[in-house]
Design a protein around this motif. Structure first.
Motif, PDB file in Angstrom:
ATOM      1  N   SER A  22     103.444 102.836   0.597  1.00 54.16           N
ATOM      2  CA  SER A  22     102.563 103.041   1.737  1.00 54.16           C
ATOM      3  C   SER A  22     103.223 103.896   2.806  1.00 54.16           C
ATOM      4  CB  SER A  22     102.159 101.697   2.346  1.00 54.16           C
ATOM      5  OG  SER A  22     103.266 101.081   2.974  1.00 54.16           O
ATOM      6  N   GLY A  23     102.393 104.547   3.608  1.00 55.69           N
ATOM      7  CA  GLY A  23     102.871 105.213   4.803  1.00 55.69           C
ATOM      8  C   GLY A  23     102.775 104.281   5.999  1.00 55.69           C
ATOM      9  N   LYS A  24     102.841 104.845   7.207  1.00 56.89           N
ATOM     10  CA  LYS A  24     102.817 104.021   8.421  1.00 56.89           C
ATOM     11  C   LYS A  24     101.508 104.151   9.194  1.00 56.89           C
ATOM     12  CE  LYS A  24     107.835 103.869   9.001  1.00 56.89           C
ATOM     13  NZ  LYS A  24     108.984 104.079   9.911  1.00 56.89           N
ATOM     14  N   LYS A  25     100.507 104.742   8.543  1.00 58.86           N
ATOM     15  CA  LYS A  25      99.192 104.860   9.169  1.00 58.86           C
ATOM     16  C   LYS A  25      98.140 104.222   8.271  1.00 58.86           C
ATOM     17  CE  LYS A  25     100.152 109.281  11.485  1.00 58.86           C
ATOM     18  NZ  LYS A  25      99.725 110.718  11.592  1.00 58.86           N
ATOM     19  N   GLU A  26      97.080 103.729   8.875  1.00 57.61           N
ATOM     20  CA  GLU A  26      95.983 103.166   8.100  1.00 57.61           C
ATOM     21  C   GLU A  26      95.185 104.287   7.446  1.00 57.61           C
ATOM     22  OE1 GLU A  26      93.626 100.572  10.484  1.00 57.61           O
ATOM     23  OE2 GLU A  26      95.252  99.118  10.790  1.00 57.61           O
ATOM     24  N   GLY A  27      94.584 103.981   6.331  1.00 54.79           N
ATOM     25  CA  GLY A  27      93.804 104.987   5.613  1.00 54.79           C
ATOM     26  C   GLY A  27      93.743 104.658   4.140  1.00 54.79           C
ATOM     27  N   TYR A  28      93.779 105.713   3.316  1.00 55.24           N
ATOM     28  CA  TYR A  28      93.672 105.534   1.871  1.00 55.24           C
ATOM     29  C   TYR A  28      94.726 106.365   1.148  1.00 55.24           C
ATOM     30  CZ  TYR A  28      89.207 103.251   2.732  1.00 55.24           C
ATOM     31  OH  TYR A  28      88.236 102.392   3.173  1.00 55.24           O
ATOM     32  N   ILE A  29      95.135 105.847   0.007  1.00 57.06           N
ATOM     33  CA  ILE A  29      96.012 106.588  -0.899  1.00 57.06           C
ATOM     34  C   ILE A  29      95.208 106.918  -2.141  1.00 57.06           C
ATOM     35  CG2 ILE A  29      98.122 106.542  -2.273  1.00 57.06           C
ATOM     36  CD1 ILE A  29      99.195 104.395  -0.375  1.00 57.06           C
ATOM     37  N   LYS A  30      95.237 108.184  -2.542  1.00 57.31           N
ATOM     38  CA  LYS A  30      94.552 108.602  -3.760  1.00 57.31           C
ATOM     39  C   LYS A  30      95.587 108.967  -4.816  1.00 57.31           C
ATOM     40  CE  LYS A  30      90.405 110.267  -1.401  1.00 57.31           C
ATOM     41  NZ  LYS A  30      89.510 111.443  -1.134  1.00 57.31           N
ATOM     42  N   VAL A  31      95.451 108.358  -5.974  1.00 57.17           N
ATOM     43  CA  VAL A  31      96.382 108.577  -7.081  1.00 57.17           C
ATOM     44  C   VAL A  31      95.622 109.251  -8.218  1.00 57.17           C
ATOM     45  CG1 VAL A  31      98.004 107.501  -8.686  1.00 57.17           C
ATOM     46  CG2 VAL A  31      97.627 106.477  -6.421  1.00 57.17           C
ATOM     47  N   LYS A  32      96.210 110.318  -8.743  1.00 56.02           N
ATOM     48  CA  LYS A  32      95.600 111.027  -9.870  1.00 56.02           C
ATOM     49  C   LYS A  32      96.656 111.258 -10.938  1.00 56.02           C
ATOM     50  CE  LYS A  32      92.874 115.151 -11.056  1.00 56.02           C
ATOM     51  NZ  LYS A  32      92.269 116.403 -10.529  1.00 56.02           N
ATOM     52  N   ALA A  33      96.299 110.998 -12.184  1.00 59.11           N
ATOM     53  CA  ALA A  33      97.198 111.215 -13.318  1.00 59.11           C
ATOM     54  C   ALA A  33      96.504 112.100 -14.336  1.00 59.11           C
ATOM     55  CB  ALA A  33      97.578 109.885 -13.951  1.00 59.11           C
ATOM     56  N   THR A  34      97.216 113.134 -14.802  1.00 56.44           N
ATOM     57  CA  THR A  34      96.625 114.098 -15.726  1.00 56.44           C
ATOM     58  C   THR A  34      97.559 114.360 -16.901  1.00 56.44           C
ATOM     59  OG1 THR A  34      97.564 115.980 -14.510  1.00 56.44           O
ATOM     60  CG2 THR A  34      95.353 115.247 -13.879  1.00 56.44           C
ATOM     61  N   SER A  35      96.965 114.757 -18.013  1.00 56.29           N
ATOM     62  CA  SER A  35      97.712 115.187 -19.191  1.00 56.29           C
ATOM     63  C   SER A  35      96.793 116.077 -20.003  1.00 56.29           C
ATOM     64  CB  SER A  35      98.172 113.989 -20.021  1.00 56.29           C
ATOM     65  OG  SER A  35      99.008 114.416 -21.079  1.00 56.29           O
ATOM     66  N   PRO A  36      97.285 117.196 -20.526  1.00 55.31           N
ATOM     67  CA  PRO A  36      96.432 118.118 -21.274  1.00 55.31           C
ATOM     68  C   PRO A  36      95.740 117.425 -22.453  1.00 55.31           C
ATOM     69  CG  PRO A  36      98.553 119.130 -20.807  1.00 55.31           C
ATOM     70  CD  PRO A  36      98.676 117.712 -20.411  1.00 55.31           C
ATOM     71  N   GLY A  37      94.458 117.731 -22.612  1.00 57.80           N
ATOM     72  CA  GLY A  37      93.716 117.265 -23.777  1.00 57.80           C
ATOM     73  C   GLY A  37      92.974 115.965 -23.601  1.00 57.80           C
ATOM     74  N   ILE A  38      93.179 115.261 -22.479  1.00 57.14           N
ATOM     75  CA  ILE A  38      92.444 114.023 -22.227  1.00 57.14           C
ATOM     76  C   ILE A  38      91.977 114.012 -20.780  1.00 57.14           C
ATOM     77  CG2 ILE A  38      93.659 112.675 -23.990  1.00 57.14           C
ATOM     78  CD1 ILE A  38      95.377 111.468 -21.806  1.00 57.14           C
ATOM     79  N   ASN A  39      91.029 113.128 -20.478  1.00 51.92           N
ATOM     80  CA  ASN A  39      90.467 113.050 -19.139  1.00 51.92           C
ATOM     81  C   ASN A  39      91.443 112.380 -18.169  1.00 51.92           C
ATOM     82  OD1 ASN A  39      88.070 114.243 -19.997  1.00 51.92           O
ATOM     83  ND2 ASN A  39      87.137 112.267 -20.500  1.00 51.92           N
TER      84      ASN A  39
END
Length: 811
Positions: free
Chosen positions: A785-802
């Motif tokens: 986490s950071g030190k401000k309120e809000g949201y964290i967005k996590v994205k994971a990618t790999s070629p050939g799949i969604n």
């Protein structure tokens, strides 16, 4: 500099809002660091502007890179029954922990106060300088220590320069020890008359349902011959005052100020109900308040009864414990309370109720969490005494420093209710020496002097020696490491008539790896440097879990066990430690380096967690090329029997029985035939009624990435962590158990990517880069986490799949 000072003001907010007599500040941000031995770095005038800026806790070595040549050790490991010297690769994790590093920062101390620097741990051989003057030296990297700097800080409120030199020598450890200021650093300021660091001792001489007696002994410094008034309130777990005392007196010959209390209808501390009280003491001199000191404690009783075992609050129980090294996997040795809580939560769900701090003093955050979450503790200081295991190990300092280290440990943790016993060492070569008895008695006597309320144990592996030379007979609680075949003999020969499994099992497995044919074996080696998760492989000096589980069930005089280990850790890659690079982490863990449970987790859970249903099937069901051949199916369950179906065809009903230890705790179908499709298990209760079922399926082609976490939100403190599980799954969401693709991570918003791990002991992917190969379809990424309120967005990618996406709230 103004921004730096403002950050320190925020970190030290209790200077403003806390008790005016006592202030404490964490030195976390804006440290300057360099990994080299710099001449003159302790001087105030030294220019460190080109050094790296880091936050503490900090582990300089966890960032790698991994390298076979990091700390190669050509040694004979006697405790592993080795007879010949061999080249050990990866023994300390293959990470660059060896070397010298310097840390520098500044701090202010309130004027006219007594000022102390407290280090929770510094790895290692710490030399501490304030304003260019050396204020203390503490060699042991695992222990907490403090330095009185009252006479060297500026009296006019100016900034003080703090510099710390640390050095890790080669061949100084048998596992990854970490490096640097890897635990917290505190600035403590008090009045002249004050309670010193770890200055109280609380005992509960009587514990009953109707009332408990509480004795508080308080060290007070700086009072001289003046009369003092000490006012103490005992606060209940709900924060209500349940007892109070006001006493007047003088400090006689340095003796502690003693107060006694009665607490009616106490809430007793236990793993199931970890109730915590507080003693809040106010120190007055000549009518002026000079200090306020709070001691957290628990009310509970412990007994070790010959032939019968261990009793907590009058209830007989066995230790269902694990040993853990101090590293946090991909985070290294740098302590993080959120990471420790995550580990303990996984162990709690497994039914674990005890922790052995193998083989060193723990971080104070761990002990605090064990108090709060309900884990009994065996705290252990040393892996060697006066005889070496490692060329540059602790034996170099034992004679001068052992008592100092023991006193710090004992005074630091003796008020914690989670601490049930002290250990004085692990598999020390001294146990077989002519002086072994004398050295052990020296250490045990220190424990009895500083804390007469808890027994002392020692992890002993040389059973013949310790039974014959009196070593084991002298220890309060004899602890045996492995050697299960000697338990009965030791029980009969030793006067204590009790045996503790101080280190047990050492089964080895790699998550998601299954070797055919299935067979029991010791130190089995495979071309891929992995171990089978059928949980039937151990090291030559150890055994499979079932042996220790049976011993605990069958004999009152066995006290239970501490499994080696709860989590995989960096270093000691047995059985692949002899010139077996790239192996660089252990395979002993019930949970892997990525915090993903192995199959063995559910074996222990099925026995230890009496409040939850367990029904777990192994192996996975993707065995292309094995159609029509035997692929054994094991089930770990809390139920007494179950029936196996493969694509609707019954392979019969199995019931737990005691013909072998494995048959008592596992249900096994060794002749199951593989064909793609569905595996279903139906579990039956004692009456033979079907009560639960579970299915696994053959997975199809990899289709997308699935991200999940048990955290719904994070705290905006800049430290909180979410462990995000990443899976490669098919279109129906089924894990692809043999996938090993490279995945890339992106973290945006009010947080950051901290680290990743996949649990593969042979993988050299760096933990701190936002990319990693999955291991058998899975890995873990850690978001901070950071030190401000809000949201964290996590994205994971790999070629050939969604891609996979996840959003976390920070509040």
């Amino acid at each position: 500099m103004r921004l730096k000072w403002m950050a320190m003001i925020l970190a030290c907010a209790n200077w403003i809002f806390g008790y005016a007599q006592r202030t404490e500040c964490l030195l976390e941000e804006h440290w300057k660091f360099i990994k080299e031995d710099v001449v003159g770095a302790q001087l105030v005038t030294y220019d460190d502007t080109k050094w790296e800026t880091v936050s503490v806790p900090h582990d300089w070595a966890i960032y790698g890179p991994f390298d076979r040549n990091n700390d190669l050790q050509n040694v004979t490991v006697v405790q592993n029954l080795e007879k010949k010297t061999s080249l050990k690769t990866g023994r300390t994790g293959g990470l660059p922990y060896v070397g010298t590093g310097w840390y520098r920062t500044t701090f202010k101390a309130p004027q006219g106060k007594h000022t102390t620097l407290v280090f929770d741990g510094a790895m290692s051989e710490a030399r501490v300088y304030v304003n260019g003057k050396e204020v203390c030296f503490w060699p042991y990297g695992y222990n907490s220590f403090y330095c009185d700097v009252t006479d060297v800080v500026h009296a006019d409120g100016k900034e003080n320069m703090l510099a710390v030199r640390l050095e890790n020598k080669p061949q100084s450890s048998r596992w990854y020890p970490g490096a640097g200021l890897y635990r917290n650093v505190h600035v403590l300021s008090t009045e002249k008359i004050h309670v010193p660091v770890w200055g109280t001792q609380i005992t509960t001489p009587h514990v009953g349902k109707d009332f408990a007696s509480v004795c508080l002994r308080t060290q007070i410094e700086g009072a001289g011959t003046k009369e003092l008034t000490v006012v103490t309130d005992i606060l209940s777990p709900e924060g209500k005052v349940v007892a109070s005392k006001e006493n007047k007196g003088h400090i006689n010959h340095g003796q502690p100020f003693t107060q006694n209390f009665l607490v009616a209808n106490p809430s007793l501390w236990s793993p199931e109900s970890p109730a915590l009280y507080q003693a809040v003491s106010k120190i007055y001199c000549e009518g002026k308040l000079t200090d306020t000191y709070t001691t957290r404690f628990g009310i509970r009783s412990i007994e070790f009864v010959a032939d019968k075992g261990f009793y907590l609050n009058g209830q007989h129980r066995k230790f269902q414990g694990v040993c853990n090294h101090h590293d946090l996997g991909p985070l290294g040795a740098a302590v993080n309370k959120s990471a420790l809580r995550h580990q303990l939560s996984l162990l709690k769900d497994m039914g674990c109720d005890a922790i052995r701090t193998a083989h060193n003093m723990p971080a104070p955050e761990l002990v605090e969490l064990c108090d709060e979450m309900g884990f009994m503790m065996m705290i252990e200081p040393f892996d060697e005494w006066d005889i070496a295991k490692c060329k540059n190990g602790y034996h170099r300092y034992f004679q001068e420093w052992a008592e100092k280290d023991m006193v710090n440990m004992l005074r630091h943790y003796r008020n914690h209710p989670s601490v049930i016993m002290w250990s004085i060492g692990n598999e020390v070569p001294t146990q077989c020496s002519p002086e072994g008895y004398r050295v052990a008695k020296f250490l045990q006597d220190i424990c009895h002097r500083e804390d007469p309320t808890r027994p002392v144990t020692c992890g002993m592996d040389q059973v013949s020696c310790v039974l014959d030379n009196g070593f084991a007979a002298m220890i309060d609680i004899p602890g045996l490491n492995y050697r299960t075949s000697r338990y009965e003999e030791a029980y009969q020969r030793l006067p204590q008539n009790l045996i503790l499994g101080s280190e047990t099992s050492s089964t080895v497995s790699s998550r998601g790896v299954y070797k055919l044919p299935v067979q029991k074996g010791f130190s089995v080696l495979y071309d891929d440097h992995q171990c089978s998760s059928y949980d039937l492989e151990a090291c030559v000096w150890s055994n499979i879990p079932d042996i220790d589980l049976a011993l605990a069930e069958d004999h009152d005089w066995t006290l239970g066990q501490f499994v080696w280990t709860g989590f995989d850790y960096l270093g000691e890659p047995s059985p692949y430690d002899k010139d077996s690079w790239p192996n660089h982490s252990s395979m002993f863990g019930i949970i892997d380096l990525a915090s993903i449970p192995k199959d063995r987790y559910y074996l222990y859970r099925s026995v230890w967690n009496k409040k939850a249903e367990t029904l777990h099937i192994l192996p996975h069901w993707n065995w292309e090329g094995h159609e029509g051949t035997e692929v054994p199916v094991f089930v770990y369950t809390s139920y007494p029997s179950a029936e196996l179906f493969i694509n609707g065809k019954s392979f019969g009903k199995q019931t737990k029985h005691g013909e072998t230890p494995e048959n008592r705790f596992r249900l096994m179908w060794p002749h199951a035939i593989y064909e793609p499709g569905e595996v279903k298990v139906v579990a039956y209760n004692q009456a033979g009624e079907p009560v639960a079922e579970k299915m696994i399926h053959t997975a199809g082609r990899p289709h997308h990435i699935e991200l999940s976490t048990k955290r719904e939100s994070l705290v905006s403190d800049g430290k909180d962590l979410a462990y995000v599980t990443l899976k490669i799954v098919d279109k129906d969401g089924r894990l692809c158990p043999q996938d090993g693709r490279l995945v890339y991570f992106q973290v945006d918003g009010e947080g950051r990517f901290r680290a990743a791990a996949n649990g593969d002991p042979t993988c050299l992917d760096l933990f701190h880069l936002p990319q990693m190969h999955v291991f058998n379809g899975m890995l873990t990424l850690i978001v901070q986490s950071g030190k401000k309120e809000g949201y964290i967005k996590v994205k994971a990618t790999s070629p050939g799949i969604n891609a996979g996406m996840l959003q976390l709230k920070v509040k």
